[in-house]
Enzyme design. Structure first.
Site, short mmCIF file in Angstrom:
data_model
loop_
_atom_site.label_atom_id
_atom_site.label_comp_id
_atom_site.label_asym_id
_atom_site.label_seq_id
_atom_site.Cartn_x
_atom_site.Cartn_y
_atom_site.Cartn_z
N ASP A 1 0.82 -1.21 0.00
CA ASP A 1 0.00 0.00 0.00
C ASP A 1 0.86 1.27 0.00
OD1 ASP A 1 -2.02 -1.74 0.09
OD2 ASP A 1 -2.72 -1.24 2.12
N ALA A 2 1.97 1.21 0.76
CA ALA A 2 2.81 2.41 0.89
C ALA A 2 3.37 2.82 -0.47
CB ALA A 2 3.94 2.16 1.87
N TYR B 1 1.99 2.16 -3.38
CA TYR B 1 0.86 2.69 -4.15
C TYR B 1 0.63 4.16 -3.77
CZ TYR B 1 -3.91 3.30 -5.85
OH TYR B 1 -5.03 3.77 -6.48
N ASP B 2 0.66 4.42 -2.46
CA ASP B 2 0.46 5.80 -2.00
C ASP B 2 1.53 6.73 -2.58
OD1 ASP B 2 -1.65 4.91 -0.58
OD2 ASP B 2 -0.62 4.85 1.37
N SER C 1 -35.81 -6.27 -14.11
CA SER C 1 -35.68 -6.95 -12.83
C SER C 1 -35.82 -8.45 -13.11
CB SER C 1 -36.70 -6.45 -11.83
OG SER C 1 -37.98 -6.59 -12.38
N LEU C 2 -35.89 -9.23 -12.07
CA LEU C 2 -35.89 -10.68 -12.26
C LEU C 2 -37.12 -11.32 -11.64
CD1 LEU C 2 -32.18 -11.32 -11.24
CD2 LEU C 2 -33.12 -11.70 -13.52
N GLU D 1 -25.04 -17.32 -11.59
CA GLU D 1 -24.33 -16.24 -10.88
C GLU D 1 -24.90 -16.11 -9.47
OE1 GLU D 1 -25.49 -12.88 -13.25
OE2 GLU D 1 -24.71 -13.76 -15.08
N LYS E 1 -26.57 -14.09 -6.52
CA LYS E 1 -27.41 -12.89 -6.57
C LYS E 1 -27.04 -11.96 -5.42
CE LYS E 1 -32.10 -11.21 -6.90
NZ LYS E 1 -32.01 -10.26 -5.82
N ASP F 1 -26.93 -8.86 -2.91
CA ASP F 1 -27.98 -8.06 -2.31
C ASP F 1 -27.48 -6.64 -2.16
OD1 ASP F 1 -30.43 -7.67 -1.31
OD2 ASP F 1 -30.05 -8.57 0.65
N GLU G 1 -24.20 -4.83 -9.83
CA GLU G 1 -24.72 -4.57 -8.49
C GLU G 1 -23.64 -3.87 -7.66
OE1 GLU G 1 -27.80 -5.74 -8.41
OE2 GLU G 1 -28.41 -5.86 -6.30
N TYR H 1 -22.78 -7.84 -14.22
CA TYR H 1 -23.43 -9.09 -14.64
C TYR H 1 -24.20 -8.97 -15.95
CZ TYR H 1 -27.18 -6.87 -11.91
OH TYR H 1 -28.08 -6.00 -11.39
N LYS I 1 -29.33 -17.56 -16.04
CA LYS I 1 -29.67 -16.87 -17.28
C LYS I 1 -29.40 -17.83 -18.44
CE LYS I 1 -28.43 -12.49 -15.24
NZ LYS I 1 -27.41 -11.47 -15.02
N LYS J 1 -34.22 -17.79 -4.98
CA LYS J 1 -33.91 -17.12 -3.71
C LYS J 1 -33.59 -18.12 -2.60
CE LYS J 1 -34.85 -13.08 -3.17
NZ LYS J 1 -35.73 -11.98 -3.44
N CYS K 1 -30.40 -12.85 40.97
CA CYS K 1 -30.38 -13.92 39.97
C CYS K 1 -31.76 -14.60 39.93
CB CYS K 1 -29.30 -14.94 40.32
SG CYS K 1 -29.37 -16.41 39.27
N CYS L 1 -31.18 -18.41 41.39
CA CYS L 1 -30.80 -18.73 42.77
C CYS L 1 -31.01 -17.57 43.74
CB CYS L 1 -29.35 -19.20 42.83
SG CYS L 1 -28.17 -17.86 42.60
N CYS M 1 -24.41 -13.34 37.91
CA CYS M 1 -24.93 -13.84 39.18
C CYS M 1 -23.71 -14.13 40.06
CB CYS M 1 -25.71 -15.12 38.92
SG CYS M 1 -25.87 -16.18 40.37
N CYS N 1 -25.48 -21.56 42.55
CA CYS N 1 -26.55 -21.31 41.58
C CYS N 1 -26.73 -22.54 40.70
CB CYS N 1 -26.18 -20.09 40.73
SG CYS N 1 -27.37 -19.75 39.42
C1 9MJ Z 1 -27.54 -9.76 -8.93
N1 9MJ Z 1 -28.33 -8.98 -8.20
O1 9MJ Z 1 -26.52 -10.25 -8.50
C2 9MJ Z 1 -28.96 -9.77 -12.16
N2 9MJ Z 1 -27.95 -9.97 -10.30
O2 9MJ Z 1 -29.80 -9.72 -14.41
C3 9MJ Z 1 -27.35 -10.80 -11.20
N3 9MJ Z 1 -28.95 -9.33 -10.92
C4 9MJ Z 1 -29.89 -9.31 -13.16
N4 9MJ Z 1 -27.98 -10.67 -12.36
C5 9MJ Z 1 -30.80 -9.11 -15.10
N5 9MJ Z 1 -26.28 -11.60 -10.95
C6 9MJ Z 1 -31.48 -8.32 -14.24
C7 9MJ Z 1 -30.89 -8.43 -13.01
#
Ligand code: 9MJ
Length: 680
Positions: free
Chosen positions: A35-36, A38-39, A84-85, A115, A117, A119, A175, A227, A292, A316, A410, A413, A428, A434
């Site tokens: 790191d040093a 890089y800095d 969305s999925l 893949e 998923k 959050d 994501e 993704y 997919k 899920k 307690c 006891c 206690c 006890c």
């Molecule tokens: C997530 N949330 O990891 C998709 N996602 O593909 C992955 N979301 C996605 N793919 C199409 N791995 C719409 C959302």
């Protein structure tokens, strides 16, 4: 005096070098320099850019943060909708999805790209001629918010793509998330500064991306995995999803290493289980896996329904957080007398099991979360971790919700409850008077890593203590206190089980000093400390009588352990129990005390690297320590020897650099067999 062309060339060269290190560090997880160093490169670039400010461009690595706070976020229309999925909540949903696909495509088996998923938050990155020009949230899928300034601060997002074969317009979807370690550190920081902690990494990531001041976002540990793609101006991309991900990776974008190709529904379910088993070990939170259809041609043939593609599904995992009602707060008394508030809950299915109790840790935690009987609470159960109450849903608090008060006596006891200054735990003061502490002490004594009494389960210990037949661990060995017929008469016992249990109790009499010490349940004396004490002193009387100075000689024994040991052995009741146990036949061989052995390697420091043929590294470490040597994990100027086995790590190179003497396995064996001054 450097000319302006010199400066421009140096700047270009440094930017290239820094971008390359960024890519190794943040995208490939494979740092090339300390790191040093890089800095220092960054500082050099900053200095040159100060000399020639006209050369500063937006894609310079010095310009990730710097933009001024915004008044609000602009809208961004997505030229290609951000989808969305659809979800699958169980195996049947998943099988139905695969059946729809195979039927729709009229094929036997489909190849999927699988893949994890993540959050976090879906984000779209727009690169024009390789430069990041725009980053946007998903919003409603058609119009999102412009969060370019904030996304530029995320180190794993390249400001400029690598290579030269990328499309001139490339939208990348992925994501943005917050790794667990970063989340914990951020929440600690929030609390230390009197701020409100975030409920989970997803909220923390969302809150960080929604900051109007990018300087704040820059302090947040965000990362991104890509993704998919959105708008792409030239159709030069490959014809499978997986190959597109490989291209993204080649251009310096971060793609999950867990991504895989799987075949048919069986392959999907196997991947789901594999990632599920890994879930808690991953450094970030995921809430499922995504499948997919791999072929883009097949994707096109399948098309879309409203906002989600027909060719993808999110399978899920069971939710790790759910809401339920807290009926009341009980107090559990542990082995060391610690009083733990435990939430009694209306049964709720969370993390794959039905939960009725959740820990509230201690008094301060209950107060911090302001948890009250009658509240609706969020309960979390992740993996095998004990379920916990995360937060209260204040909007649903009934008027008669009762605040928690730690009892002063307690609940088991009646002894006084004490909380030492600066400690979070209330205890206690009844000790083995006890019955709760007695039960836990006996369970610990009998457990596998202690005296290892097979067949003496927790329930049996509890019953025996409750009926008053088992008052101390010594009673276990006393057949007049606990005869066969009493044992045989307990719930789920019988003649045969009682025989087996008595045989197991007899067998446990022959133990080792280390196991015996550990089984006594002295505070802070775990297995490793018990072993260190046994090896150092060799016999029990010496340990019991050792003064502070003598105890502190033992590796890893500090003042707290010393105080606990001294207090334990000072207590007449404890000495009596030990005497009774020995009188009733518990015994162990004394060992040769290390402290009395010659210490020919005292003062020498060893580092072990690579694997050896005739012993494990742990064995080598034990043998070296027995001769007085210190064994550490990192090489420094103070290291006396580095022992090099097969496939040594970077420690060998470091030793070379510092001129530390190297030993191979044969040389180490010779040293162990004939330590330097043993023949002197
Ligand atoms: C997530 N949330 O990891 C998709 N996602 O593909 C992955 N979301 C996605 N793919 C199409 N791995 C719409 C959302």
């Amino acid at each position: 005096m450097p000319t302006s062309t010199d400066i421009a060339a140096s700047i270009a060269q440094l930017r290239c070098e820094i971008n390359d290190h960024n890519h190794h560090y943040y995208v490939l997880d494979d740092p090339q320099i300390p790191d040093a160093e890089y800095d220092r490169l960054m500082q050099r670039l900053q200095a040159l850019e100060r000399q020639a400010p006209e050369l500063i461009t937006l894609e310079s690595p010095t310009q990730r943060v710097g933009a001024k706070p915004l008044a609000g976020f602009d809208e961004v229309a997505h030229r290609v909708a951000m989808l969305s999925l659809d979800n699958a909540f169980n195996d049947d949903d998943m099988l139905a999805f695969d059946a729809r696909i195979t039927k729709g495509l009229e094929v036997e088996q489909v190849t999927y790209c699988a893949e994890p998923k993540l959050d976090g938050l879906a984000v779209s990155l727009r690169y024009e001629n390789g430069l990041l020009v725009r980053a946007a949230t998903r919003g409603d899928g058609r119009v999102g918010e412009d969060i370019t300034q904030n996304v530029r601060t995320i180190s794993s997002v390249p400001l400029r793509l690598m290579g030269d074969d990328f499309p001139s317009v490339l939208e990348v979807r992925g994501e943005v998330y917050m790794p667990r370690v970063g989340f914990d550190a951020l929440n600690k920081r929030q609390r230390d500064h009197g701020g409100k902690p975030f409920a989970n990494p997803r909220n923390a990531a969302a809150g960080s991306l929604r900051q109007l001041d990018p300087k704040i976002t820059a302090t947040r540990p965000l990362a991104m995995y890509c993704y998919g793609v959105g708008e792409v101006d030239e159709q030069r991309l490959p014809t499978s999803h997986r190959a597109i991900l490989a291209c993204l990776k080649g251009w310096g974008l971060r793609v999950s290493p867990e991504t895989d190709e799987v075949y048919g529904a069986a392959g999907c379910l196997e991947y789901y289980r594999k990632i599920g088993a890994k879930r808690d070990a991953l450094p970030y939170e995921i809430d499922g896996v995504v499948f997919k259809v791999n072929s883009l041609k097949q994707q096109q043939a399948l098309g879309f329904v409203s906002r989600a593609p027909r060719w993808a599904i999110a399978h899920k995992f069971p939710a790790q957080e759910e809401m339920t009602r807290l009926i009341g707060i009980d107090i559990q008394v542990g082995r060391t007398g610690a009083l733990t508030p435990v939430a009694r809950l209306e049964p709720v299915f969370v993390g794959g099991v039905t939960v009725t109790n959740a820990t509230l840790h201690n008094e301060d935690e209950v107060r911090r979360k302001d948890v009250r009987a009658g509240d609706t609470v969020v309960v979390r159960r992740a993996g095998d971790v004990i379920p916990e109450v995360v937060s209260v849903v204040l909007a649903q608090r009934p008027n008669d919700a009762r605040a928690f008060v730690m009892p002063t006596d307690c609940p088991v006891c009646g002894s006084e409850v004490r909380r030492a200054e600066g400690e979070a735990v209330s205890r206690c003061s009844g000790g083995l008077y006890c019955s709760a502490q007695r039960k836990e002490a006996i369970k610990h004594f009998a457990s596998r890593r202690a005296m290892d009494i097979e067949g003496l389960g927790d329930k049996l210990v509890e019953q025996l203590v409750e009926v008053g037949w088992l008052n101390s661990v010594a009673d276990l060995y006393d057949r007049s206190a606990l005869p066969h017929e009493k044992l045989a008469g307990m719930d789920r016992m019988g003649d045969k089980s009682a025989d087996n249990l008595i045989a197991a109790i007899d067998k446990s009499k022959q133990t080792t000093l280390a196991h015996f010490l550990f089984s006594l349940g002295i505070r802070e004396v775990g297995e490793a400390t018990a072993r260190a004490l046994a090896n150092h002193f060799g016999n029990l009387p010496t340990i019991m009588e050792a003064d502070e100075e003598a105890l502190l000689q033992v590796a890893d024994v500090g003042p707290v352990v010393v105080a606990n040991l001294r207090a334990f052995f000072h207590e007449p009741h404890n000495r009596e129990v030990i005497e009774s146990l020995q009188r009733l036949g518990v015994q162990w061989p004394d060992v040769v005390a290390q402290k009395d052995l010659p210490q020919p390697l005292a003062g020498q420091t060893f580092v072990l690297t690579g694997s050896m043929e005739t012993m494990t590294r742990d064995e080598a470490k034990g043998k070296l320590q027995a001769l007085g040597a210190k064994v550490t994990g990192s090489v420094s100027k103070k290291t006396s020897y580095v022992v090099v086995g097969d496939d040594p790590g970077s420690k060998r190179d470091k030793a070379d650099k510092l001129g530390v003497t190297l030993l191979d396995e044969a040389a180490l064996r010779k040293l162990l067999e004939e330590p330097p001054n043993s023949s002197d």
